[in-house]
Design a protein around this motif. Structure first.
Motif, PDB file in Angstrom:
ATOM      1  N   HIS A  23      -3.454  25.195  17.074  1.00 46.06           N
ATOM      2  CA  HIS A  23      -4.977  25.472  16.121  1.00 46.06           C
ATOM      3  C   HIS A  23      -4.675  25.232  14.666  1.00 46.06           C
ATOM      4  N   GLU A  24      -3.144  25.492  14.075  1.00 44.68           N
ATOM      5  CA  GLU A  24      -2.901  25.283  12.815  1.00 44.68           C
ATOM      6  C   GLU A  24      -2.408  24.188  12.302  1.00 44.68           C
ATOM      7  N   SER A  25      -2.032  23.460  13.253  1.00 41.48           N
ATOM      8  CA  SER A  25      -1.395  21.904  12.982  1.00 41.48           C
ATOM      9  C   SER A  25      -2.556  21.061  11.929  1.00 41.48           C
ATOM     10  N   CYS A  26      -2.094  20.624  10.989  1.00 42.47           N
ATOM     11  CA  CYS A  26      -3.119  20.070  10.087  1.00 42.47           C
ATOM     12  C   CYS A  26      -3.685  18.656  10.493  1.00 42.47           C
ATOM     13  N   GLY A  27      -2.632  17.996  11.425  1.00 42.46           N
ATOM     14  CA  GLY A  27      -3.093  16.880  12.226  1.00 42.46           C
ATOM     15  C   GLY A  27      -2.749  15.510  11.466  1.00 42.46           C
ATOM     16  N   PHE A  28      -1.844  15.660  10.279  1.00 41.87           N
ATOM     17  CA  PHE A  28      -1.379  14.615   9.370  1.00 41.87           C
ATOM     18  C   PHE A  28      -0.312  13.539  10.413  1.00 41.87           C
ATOM     19  N   CYS A  29       0.399  14.331  11.005  1.00 39.81           N
ATOM     20  CA  CYS A  29       1.310  13.346  11.619  1.00 39.81           C
ATOM     21  C   CYS A  29       1.358  13.296  13.300  1.00 39.81           C
ATOM     22  N   THR A  30       1.626  12.262  13.845  1.00 35.54           N
ATOM     23  CA  THR A  30       1.560  12.100  15.334  1.00 35.54           C
ATOM     24  C   THR A  30       2.180  13.228  15.957  1.00 35.54           C
ATOM     25  N   PRO A  31       3.532  13.372  15.881  1.00 37.60           N
ATOM     26  CA  PRO A  31       4.045  14.355  16.756  1.00 37.60           C
ATOM     27  C   PRO A  31       3.824  15.778  16.973  1.00 37.60           C
ATOM     28  N   CYS A  32       3.190  16.227  15.636  1.00 42.40           N
ATOM     29  CA  CYS A  32       2.699  17.677  15.574  1.00 42.40           C
ATOM     30  C   CYS A  32       1.204  17.717  16.136  1.00 42.40           C
ATOM     31  N   ARG A  33       0.397  16.853  15.623  1.00 44.22           N
ATOM     32  CA  ARG A  33      -0.931  16.761  15.824  1.00 44.22           C
ATOM     33  C   ARG A  33      -1.011  16.745  17.537  1.00 44.22           C
ATOM     34  N   VAL A  34      -0.464  15.694  18.154  1.00 41.65           N
ATOM     35  CA  VAL A  34      -0.689  15.494  19.579  1.00 41.65           C
ATOM     36  C   VAL A  34       0.369  16.308  20.209  1.00 41.65           C
ATOM     37  N   GLY A  35       1.465  16.511  19.684  1.00 40.80           N
ATOM     38  CA  GLY A  35       2.506  17.324  20.539  1.00 40.80           C
ATOM     39  C   GLY A  35       2.154  18.920  20.596  1.00 40.80           C
ATOM     40  N   THR A  36       1.723  19.298  19.527  1.00 38.19           N
ATOM     41  CA  THR A  36       1.321  20.860  19.633  1.00 38.19           C
ATOM     42  C   THR A  36       0.127  20.941  20.597  1.00 38.19           C
ATOM     43  N   ILE A  57       0.815  -1.128   0.110  1.00 40.07           N
ATOM     44  CA  ILE A  57       0.114  -0.089   0.001  1.00 40.07           C
ATOM     45  C   ILE A  57       0.968   1.231  -0.126  1.00 40.07           C
ATOM     46  N   THR A  58       0.394   2.198  -0.730  1.00 37.99           N
ATOM     47  CA  THR A  58       1.461   3.508  -0.842  1.00 37.99           C
ATOM     48  C   THR A  58       1.545   4.089   0.367  1.00 37.99           C
ATOM     49  N   PRO A  59       2.945   4.212   0.788  1.00 39.99           N
ATOM     50  CA  PRO A  59       3.398   4.655   2.311  1.00 39.99           C
ATOM     51  C   PRO A  59       2.800   6.339   2.197  1.00 39.99           C
ATOM     52  N   GLN A  60       2.312   6.451   3.257  1.00 40.50           N
ATOM     53  CA  GLN A  60       2.299   7.976   3.711  1.00 40.50           C
ATOM     54  C   GLN A  60       2.847   8.574   4.794  1.00 40.50           C
ATOM     55  N   GLY A  61       3.377   7.828   5.631  1.00 35.69           N
ATOM     56  CA  GLY A  61       4.241   8.506   6.933  1.00 35.69           C
ATOM     57  C   GLY A  61       3.722   9.538   7.747  1.00 35.69           C
ATOM     58  N   ASN A  62       2.508   8.975   8.445  1.00 32.51           N
ATOM     59  CA  ASN A  62       2.323   9.967   9.342  1.00 32.51           C
ATOM     60  C   ASN A  62       2.236   9.493  10.769  1.00 32.51           C
TER      61      ASN A  62
END
Lengths: 181, 248, 582
Positions: free
Chosen positions: C472-485, B45-50
């Motif tokens: 408020h502005e974190s897009c939520g895509f990745c764990t460290p930024c979404r939760v960390g902020t 599956i295409t990796p996304q890295g989140n």
């Protein structure tokens, strides 16, 4: 062989089911062995009500009401090493399922909306400890030194942990066996 | 005579492993049997890295192994105390962000998030529990959606689009308000064309998407992570047993 | 032209018309554009200026920036207006007449406390104006009947340099470009050592070169006019006064890389500039500077569309901007591949800042030597600064790179300075010991925000506001930024209310480092900067707020009993909990 003074151990259950205490008792005859090195202070096992200065305090259950806060603080103030024991103490556990709802919703569901209630009302006897808005993990209220996960932690986990403390070693929790259920 | 292109290797924790052009660091290491912790990556599956658990140090720079191309000569640090400590912190973030009450979850014992936490030696959530209030969708007759446990890894989103050919899921909203949504007019799963044999219905690494009436099928002792550790390579086949793509 | 069919524009129209975007509308738009309903729903949920429940007829968004925010004048104007109008912040009043909320910096930092009312900036707020506003709203007076001066956005330019001093006529840069040819122009840009003015400082010439060389069905030029870094407003002025040079820079780039289509991605907060920009485009088409056969060159076709954002700081990140251009939530892509090879619709794309494109036009016209004569060897030319905060003359200043912080402070009339935030919250917080440092990519880099804080200011309050901004502005895509902020904001919340303990500082440091190191994009990499700088240079600002304890409960114990007190009607001493050492 020099005889070391016994470690004093206290336990309590806050918002828990006493399952962790039951699991502790599952150590069976090993408890007798442990009693060579530890003595119980305040605990449901002893029915001692006053907490003296202790070496180890085991806390089962999360923090759901004002009384839990008082008890937990008393343990923190009197125990050299304070241990969060089991899922409820560590993250609120099953009692924290109520955190999905407001306190009002929970209490109304239980005491007002339930069919066939006699005198349906939210209990307000002053003897009852006031509930917190949520059930909290114990480490959000006081500083915790060790965590024993599991629902409940197994008897082996208790035994290994206490043995290591008795031997004066740094407990190696989680390196041997770890589970949250 | 055609000369072989210069041998292509990356060095990971002092182990040299080969790669071919187009492979990511994750692809190459998995093929070589080297484990890099990961939750949002799934082979094919295409990796996304989140999730960022697979972050490794490539020539000193932190990069997500699942989305970073392997390149000749890279010196990569992976299984180090510092990286594993950070991975544990990221896993703790995922736990406290949602409502992960393992003893009451059908996925317990079969849950990669839980197994990852075991692998990293996580004893507690450490950070303040957020206790979010999120919507449960039990509308579908055979599949259950419990957003309390969703870690926004988007594996179901990608699996549905890329493997099932359906596009059942998406992520909406931003920051901590991000949530898994269903691509139907009323947003309910019942109106979607998802089926229990879809990869999207089985790929969830937590108990957010569950097949109904199969909870606790395997008794304690027989569950996936009673018998396996998450760092064994190739467990994915076991996680998704029964998926359509698995039959082919 | 696809402008009117852009998802963001359709949703904006619906938002204007119905004051919210209903589930029914979402389904209709999805059908109209043949998009998955989940994509439309995700876009509505992502952008701050789209609402799923009705806003008021007067929808008011106060800027919460430290410079143009509702607290900038010393009074909490947001609360004042909400009291006057009896409306809860973040909720629409029952009669749907008015709704009030806050929003991130709206780029009016040289205009004092400011707000957007139905999308239009209203500046120089004070308590008296708030009073009058309340009356006008209750009287249902249409905005065009309000005092026009309230809406007057002025460009305060206090120092002109290389770019602002020189005048160009529309077409000058293009004619010079055609004379030099593609390669000659690119060589000139490369030799000028022009670096991206958005802050990252990547070589513009190299970016163009990489894009030119990348294979694709089409190439695109995108102007990043999503000036969202709090404290920045120089692009607002450039878009107003130098739109011609901007469009010309895009056209020159298009000529070099072989693009037929360009986009200006304009931040939603600057929507009021749209008519002016559209008029500029129309005018340039009339002059033969846009459209087909530009300046009579049969092989030179290029046009520009404008896409207007809808309230998302993250869209200033170039790959998030491209996602937004494509009608999706602004989630930054994984890189590589970079936009120069794989950008808009997967095609090679140059994304340049407004100021960069304008500089390119000037360089095309006047040559690289003209540009490299100023600045430092690694940072050539000049930089436009948006100066705000505690100084006599907040506004726009253009300086050659290499100028020191102290020189700037002296010129804008800043005295008793405690700290300067260079480059906005994502930049660097400097204390007095650093005022001899230079503004340059190799020393203190900046996208143009320059916020000055004097000795009266509470630095922790500022850091707290910045932390709230990133959460408020974190897009939520990745764990460290979404939760960390969120964790960083909560950690500061606790210290701000006087309940912090020593271990909370250590925790802030640790989470900050996790967010900086493990996040997916520039937002996360920089989100903890104010806290890390604060802990390093202003640790006393934290320490003086701490309790004397090593550990304190992480939440307000007594507040957690409030609901139970209400439900049981017990409020005696035993119904309360004291905070203390735990």
């Amino acid at each position: 062989m020099t005889h070391k003074p016994k470690l004093k151990l206290a336990t309590t259950s806050l918002a828990g089911c006493f399952g962790c205490h039951m699991s502790f008792l599952d150590m069976d005859e090993r408890i007798v062995e442990l009693l060579e090195h530890i003595e119980f202070d305040r605990s449901p096992f002893t029915d001692i009500k006053q907490l003296d200065h202790c070496d180890i305090g085991l806390i089962e259950g999360g923090v759901c009401n004002a009384e839990n806060v008082h008890v937990l603080r008393t343990y923190r103030a009197n125990c050299r090493i304070l241990v969060a024991v089991g899922a409820c103490a560590i993250n609120g556990g099953v009692p924290a399922l109520r955190n999905h709802f407001s306190l009002k919703e929970c209490l109304e569901e239980a005491y007002v909306k339930t069919p066939d209630m006699i005198n349906p009302h939210i209990p307000d006897d002053p003897e009852l400890p006031l509930l917190l808005d949520k059930v909290y993990p114990v480490h959000e209220v006081v500083k915790i030194d060790y965590f024993l996960p599991g629902c409940p932690p197994s008897a082996d986990t208790f035994y290994r942990f206490l043995s290591e403390l008795i031997e004066g070693k740094e407990p190696q929790i989680g390196k041997v066996e770890l589970r949250y259920d | 005579m055609v000369t072989e292109p210069e041998s292509k290797f990356i060095r990971i924790d002092d182990q040299e492993i080969p790669f071919v052009h187009g492979q990511t660091i994750m692809d190459a290491t998995l093929a070589a049997g080297v484990y890099i912790p990961h939750l949002c990556h799934f082979p094919g599956i295409t990796p996304q890295g989140n999730c960022k658990l697979c972050t490794v140090e490539v020539d000193g720079k932190p990069l997500a192994a699942c989305t970073s191309p392997a390149a000749a000569g890279q010196r990569i640090r992976n299984n180090t105390p510092e990286l594993n400590e950070s991975r544990k912190a990221l896993t703790q973030m995922l736990f406290i962000e949602g409502n992960h009450i393992c003893p009451s979850c059908e996925k317990t014992g079969n849950c990669p998030l839980q197994a990852m936490a075991y692998h990293l030696g996580m004893l507690h959530g450490h950070f303040p529990a957020q206790f979010p209030v999120r919507e449960v969708d039990a509308s579908h007759p055979t599949i259950m959606l419990d957003r309390d446990r969703c870690i926004l890894c988007s594996l179901c989103v990608r699996a549905s689009r890329e493997v099932d050919g359906k596009n059942v899921f998406a992520i909406a909203g931003r920051g901590t308000h991000a949530s898994l949504i269903v691509n139907t007019a009323n947003g309910k799963l019942v109106d979607s064309d998802i089926e229990p044999s879809d990869l999207a219905a089985r790929i969830c690494p937590v108990g957010a998407i569950l097949i109904k009436e199969h909870g606790y099928d395997a008794p304690i002792g027989k569950r996936i992570f009673d018998q396996h550790k998450i760092n064994e390579i190739g467990l994915e086949k076991i996680y998704i047993a029964g998926a359509k793509s698995d039959d082919s | 032209m696809t402008e009117h069919l852009h998802l963001l524009h359709i949703l904006h129209e619906l938002q204007q018309k119905h004051r919210y975007i209903s589930e029914k509308s979402i389904c209709e738009v999805a059908a109209q554009l043949s998009l998955p309903v989940s994509q439309v729903r995700a876009v509505v949920a992502f952008y701050a200026f789209f609402y799923s429940t009705p806003c008021g007829h007067y929808h008011i968004l106060f800027s919460n920036c430290t410079s143009c925010g509702y607290r900038a004048g010393g009074t909490d104007l947001l609360r004042l207006l909400s009291q006057k109008l009896s409306v809860n912040i973040g909720q629409t009043r029952k009669d749907e007449q008015v709704s009030i909320d806050e929003t991130s910096c709206i780029g009016m930092c040289d205009h004092g406390p400011s707000l957007l009312i139905n999308g239009v900036p209203l500046v120089h707020l004070d308590a008296e104006k708030i009073e009058q506003m309340a009356t006008l709203i209750e009287a249902d007076k249409p905005l065009n009947g309000w005092p026009p001066a309230w809406f007057h956005v002025k460009d305060h330019i206090y120092k002109r340099g290389l770019l602002l001093d020189s005048s160009l006529s529309a077409g000058d840069g293009l004619r010079a470009t055609l004379t030099r040819g593609r390669e000659g122009t690119l060589t000139e840009i490369i030799q000028s050592k022009l670096r991206g003015r958005g802050g990252a400082g990547f070589s513009t010439g190299l970016k163009w070169r990489l894009c030119q060389q990348a294979a694709g069905e089409a190439h695109y030029v995108v102007c990043n006019a999503d000036e969202g870094e709090p404290g920045t407003f120089k692009d607002r002025m450039l878009l107003q006064q130098h739109a011609d040079a901007l469009c010309e820079g895009m056209t020159i780039c298009a000529y070099v890389i072989g693009a037929y289509q360009g986009f200006i991605y304009l931040r939603g907060e600057y929507r009021y500039l749209l008519p002016h920009l559209q008029a500029t485009l129309m005018h340039r088409r009339k002059l033969g500077l846009l459209g087909t056969a530009i300046l009579g060159q049969t092989e030179f076709d290029f046009d520009i569309d404008i896409v207007v954002g809808a309230g998302a700081y993250i869209c200033g990140e170039e790959s998030a901007l491209i996602e937004s251009l494509e009608g999706k939530p602004g989630i930054p892509r994984s890189r590589p591949p970079f936009p120069v090879a794989h950008g808009y619709l997967g095609q090679p794309t140059v994304v340049n800042n407004v100021e960069t494109l304008i500089a390119a036009t000037h360089i095309a016209c006047k040559g690289s030597a003209w540009f490299t004569a100023l600045g430092t060897p690694a940072s050539t030319g000049s930089k436009l600064l948006s100066i705000s905060g505690d100084c006599a003359a907040p506004g726009i200043y253009e300086y050659p790179f290499g100028i020191t912080i102290q020189q700037i402070l002296d010129e804008c009339g800043a005295v008793n300075v405690q700290a300067v935030q260079v480059g906005g919250p994502a930049g660097t917080l400097l204390d007095q010991t650093a005022f001899n440092r230079q503004l340059a990519f190799e020393d203190v880099g900046t996208g143009g925000s320059f916020m000055i804080f004097n000795q009266e200011r509470d630095i922790l309050t500022i850091i707290h506001q910045f932390a709230a901004f990133f959460a408020h502005e974190s897009c939520g895509f990745c764990t460290p930024c979404r939760v960390g902020t969120i964790l960083l904001k909560q950690g500061l919340d606790k210290i701000m209310i006087g309940q912090g303990a020593r271990n909370d500082m250590a925790e802030l440091q640790r989470v900050s480092e996790l967010v900086r190191r493990y996040s997916h994009c520039g937002l996360g990499h920089t989100a903890a900067n104010p806290i890390l700088d604060g802990l390093q240079y202003f640790s006393q600002a934290f320490e003086q707020r701490l309790t004397p304890y090593d550990f304190t409960a992480r939440f307000k114990l007594d507040a957690a009993l409030q609901e139970a007190r209400q439900l049981t009607r017990h409020d005696g001493k035993e119904a309360h909990l004291e905070q203390g050492q735990d």
